[in-house]
Design a protein around this motif. Sequence first.
Motif, PDB file in Angstrom:
ATOM      1  N   GLU A  95     101.382 -13.124  27.701  1.00 56.19           N
ATOM      2  CA  GLU A  95     100.539 -13.772  28.712  1.00 56.19           C
ATOM      3  C   GLU A  95     101.398 -14.418  29.800  1.00 56.19           C
ATOM      4  O   GLU A  95     101.140 -14.250  30.994  1.00 56.19           O
ATOM      5  CB  GLU A  95      99.650 -14.820  28.037  1.00 56.19           C
ATOM      6  CG  GLU A  95      98.669 -15.490  28.949  1.00 56.19           C
ATOM      7  CD  GLU A  95      97.820 -16.509  28.205  1.00 56.19           C
ATOM      8  OE1 GLU A  95      96.771 -16.863  28.757  1.00 56.19           O
ATOM      9  OE2 GLU A  95      98.192 -16.959  27.101  1.00 56.19           O
ATOM     10  N   SER A 105     101.213 -15.239  23.471  1.00 53.07           N
ATOM     11  CA  SER A 105     101.569 -16.194  24.527  1.00 53.07           C
ATOM     12  C   SER A 105     102.768 -15.722  25.340  1.00 53.07           C
ATOM     13  O   SER A 105     102.838 -15.965  26.544  1.00 53.07           O
ATOM     14  CB  SER A 105     101.829 -17.581  23.942  1.00 53.07           C
ATOM     15  OG  SER A 105     102.902 -17.535  23.021  1.00 53.07           O
ATOM     16  N   ALA A 124      94.319 -14.676  29.696  1.00 53.50           N
ATOM     17  CA  ALA A 124      94.185 -14.407  28.271  1.00 53.50           C
ATOM     18  C   ALA A 124      93.082 -13.386  28.003  1.00 53.50           C
ATOM     19  O   ALA A 124      93.230 -12.504  27.146  1.00 53.50           O
ATOM     20  CB  ALA A 124      93.919 -15.702  27.512  1.00 53.50           C
ATOM     21  N   SER A 132      93.864  -9.810  26.329  1.00 50.13           N
ATOM     22  CA  SER A 132      93.227  -9.515  25.057  1.00 50.13           C
ATOM     23  C   SER A 132      92.492  -8.169  25.104  1.00 50.13           C
ATOM     24  O   SER A 132      92.619  -7.350  24.188  1.00 50.13           O
ATOM     25  CB  SER A 132      92.255 -10.635  24.695  1.00 50.13           C
ATOM     26  OG  SER A 132      91.670 -10.392  23.450  1.00 50.13           O
TER      27      SER A 132
END
Length: 74
Positions: A11, A8, A18, A22
């Motif tokens: 991000e 987080s 996300a 990822s």
Amino acid sequence: LQSPKRFSELETGLEISAKVLSEKLRGLEKEGIVNRKVFPTMPVKVEYTLTKKGYDLKPVMTAIEDWSQHYMKE
């Protein structure tokens, strides 16, 4: 990544979706640039850190950043 970062934090700090983050982190992990550490907690906590190989990229990334700051002013 001077210190471990949670997903987080990355991000938010990178202003990236996300899904894309990822995918990129998986690729960086596969290439040996980042380490992924999973903590067996609820909810699961995951931290990312740079490997030696990742830290060795710092001069390259700094040069790219310097170049972009110089030329993006134009």
